[in-house]
Design an enzyme around this catalytic site. Sequence first.
Site, PDB file in Angstrom:
ATOM      1  N   SER A 194       0.829  -1.215   0.000  1.00 17.63           N
ATOM      2  CA  SER A 194       0.000   0.000   0.000  1.00 17.63           C
ATOM      3  C   SER A 194       0.862   1.263   0.000  1.00 17.63           C
ATOM      4  CB  SER A 194      -0.896   0.030   1.250  1.00 17.63           C
ATOM      5  OG  SER A 194      -1.700  -1.119   1.300  1.00 17.63           O
TER       6      SER A 194
ATOM      7  N   GLU B 287      -5.723   1.778 -13.822  1.00 21.91           N
ATOM      8  CA  GLU B 287      -5.694   0.437 -13.235  1.00 21.91           C
ATOM      9  C   GLU B 287      -6.957   0.202 -12.406  1.00 21.91           C
ATOM     10  OE1 GLU B 287      -2.673  -1.896 -10.250  1.00 21.91           O
ATOM     11  OE2 GLU B 287      -1.821  -0.541 -11.706  1.00 21.91           O
TER      12      GLU B 287
ATOM     13  N   GLN C 299     -24.903 -18.928  -2.569  1.00 21.23           N
ATOM     14  CA  GLN C 299     -25.857 -19.499  -1.611  1.00 21.23           C
ATOM     15  C   GLN C 299     -27.022 -20.174  -2.337  1.00 21.23           C
ATOM     16  OE1 GLN C 299     -25.432 -19.602   1.607  1.00 21.23           O
ATOM     17  NE2 GLN C 299     -27.445 -20.347   2.227  1.00 21.23           N
TER      18      GLN C 299
ATOM     19  N   GLY D  47     -26.925 -23.756  -3.480  1.00 23.68           N
ATOM     20  CA  GLY D  47     -26.886 -24.793  -2.450  1.00 23.68           C
ATOM     21  C   GLY D  47     -25.528 -25.479  -2.441  1.00 23.68           C
TER      22      GLY D  47
ATOM     23  N   THR E 272      -5.960  -1.563  -1.848  1.00 24.96           N
ATOM     24  CA  THR E 272      -7.002  -2.163  -0.990  1.00 24.96           C
ATOM     25  C   THR E 272      -8.179  -1.207  -0.793  1.00 24.96           C
ATOM     26  OG1 THR E 272      -6.068  -1.254   1.046  1.00 24.96           O
ATOM     27  CG2 THR E 272      -5.192  -3.394   0.319  1.00 24.96           C
TER      28      THR E 272
ATOM     29  N   GLU F 125      -9.235  -0.192   1.975  1.00 30.84           N
ATOM     30  CA  GLU F 125      -8.869   0.817   2.991  1.00 30.84           C
ATOM     31  C   GLU F 125      -8.116   1.978   2.329  1.00 30.84           C
ATOM     32  OE1 GLU F 125      -8.274  -2.495   3.334  1.00 30.84           O
ATOM     33  OE2 GLU F 125      -9.905  -2.861   4.758  1.00 30.84           O
TER      34      GLU F 125
END
Length: 424
Positions: free
Chosen positions: A170, A279, A373, A376, A402, A404
Amino acid sequence: MDMGRFFKSLPILFLGYFIHLAYRNITLHSFLTITTMQSRYFKEEHALFRQSVRQFITREVVPQTEKWETERRIPTAIFRRMGDVGFLGLMYPETYGGTEADFWFSVVFLEELARCGMGGFATAVSVHQFMAINHLYKAGSEELKRKYLVPAIAGKKVAALGISEPNTGSDVSAIRTTAVRSGDYYLVNGTKTFISNGTYGDFITLAVKTSPDEGINGISLLLVELDAPGITRTKLNKMGWHSSDTAEISFDGVSVPVSNLIGTEGSGFYYLMESLQLERLVAGIMAVSGAGVVLEWTLQYLQEREAFGRKIAKFQAIRHTIADVATEVEVAREFVHSTCWKFSEGQNVVKECSMAKLFTSEMQKRVVDTCLQFFGGYGYMEDFPISRAYRDARVGTIAGGTSEIMREIISKIVVDAVDYKKVY
Ligand SMILES: Cc1cc2nc3c(=O)[nH]c(=O)nc-3n(C[C@H](O)[C@H](O)[C@H](O)COP(=O)(O)OP(=O)(O)OC[C@H]3O[C@@H](n4cnc5c(N)ncnc54)[C@H](O)[C@@H]3O)c2cc1C
């Protein structure tokens, strides 16, 4: 219509048409459908190009999925194939073998790339075209462009981008790889990690410290051939993106000609920050398209699978969740397209690109999780593409900056009124 741009994009239009002819399986009806499809941003020529890319990927990429994912790499021959049909130089001038098409051709290409359902492949190709060689085009010397950009656009050389290091990702200012001038050469020492296209790549756009005491003003970009003496490449094992080739690369006294400096010494940090906008936009485009295709698979499955005597598409709990998912994807797509438009107009879009990366990567993660989900137990099986999509989506909020860090950038602009200037 902007006729200048239209004529510039004619080579792509014809390319698409010839690919159609070559494949010979497009009906007149579907031909008319794609050529009359309209949107605020996409014109007929983009629709035609979309069909060409989709056919190429359906024929040449999708059938290889299991092989490439198992081998944990794609063959470099696929770069050559894509170079042959003009897919790798969409943003670059014809003088270097590119097509210099308007940015919407790149958007179409990336959207179709992400639909292949193999995040590793999509990453390998997008890093090559939109991240690694972009610096070379924007700031490299004519000699470097002739020697590396031209074969990269032709798919004869594969490119990587080396910023992240074992100690820092970062915080780009904290990189430790050094390049010390010695006559007509730099001697490079250090280690890069998480480098896409790192093991089989031919060259890397490498972030180095040329003046370690000058902070961000001491960072430069060097073009380094990856088979140079002193380089060791080690393949890394990943949770997802299996078909992409990710490596740690160490440089031990690697000799690089001074003429391989990209742009001016000490400007590397600014070049990187500027190109990160593209990017991040690329990541946003692919995240939306990737989420969209997962929604399509899920809608199909809901119509096939039955429980309690009904198609599961009939259960309100599922329908309402799907409505939320579809809304998220559509809203994200609109925002990303509007950011693409601003980008294509040359506007400063640091805030929008950061928002697009943040929102779409988090959205894709949510969408894939929710959709899985509804499959299944089958959703958890390797044979179902959604299980790969689930693994692949996870890295979206990490690679390329990221979530953050996106929030940090956005808050600096929104809260502190920081004004990031354009570099190129
Ligand atoms: C599959 C894959 C492919 C990649 N490909 C490439 C590539 O081709 N080239 C390349 O150069 N890099 C590549 N990367 C590296 C990627 O860009 C970095 O992983 C990413 O930027 C994060 O850096 P890091 O891993 O060092 O995490 P760190 O920077 O160590 O961060 C660790 C955690 O701390 C958080 N954090 C850090 N700073 C702050 C802050 N100021 N405020 C709040 N939280 C903070 C981060 O968000 C994260 O959650 C790739 C990574 C992966 C996983």
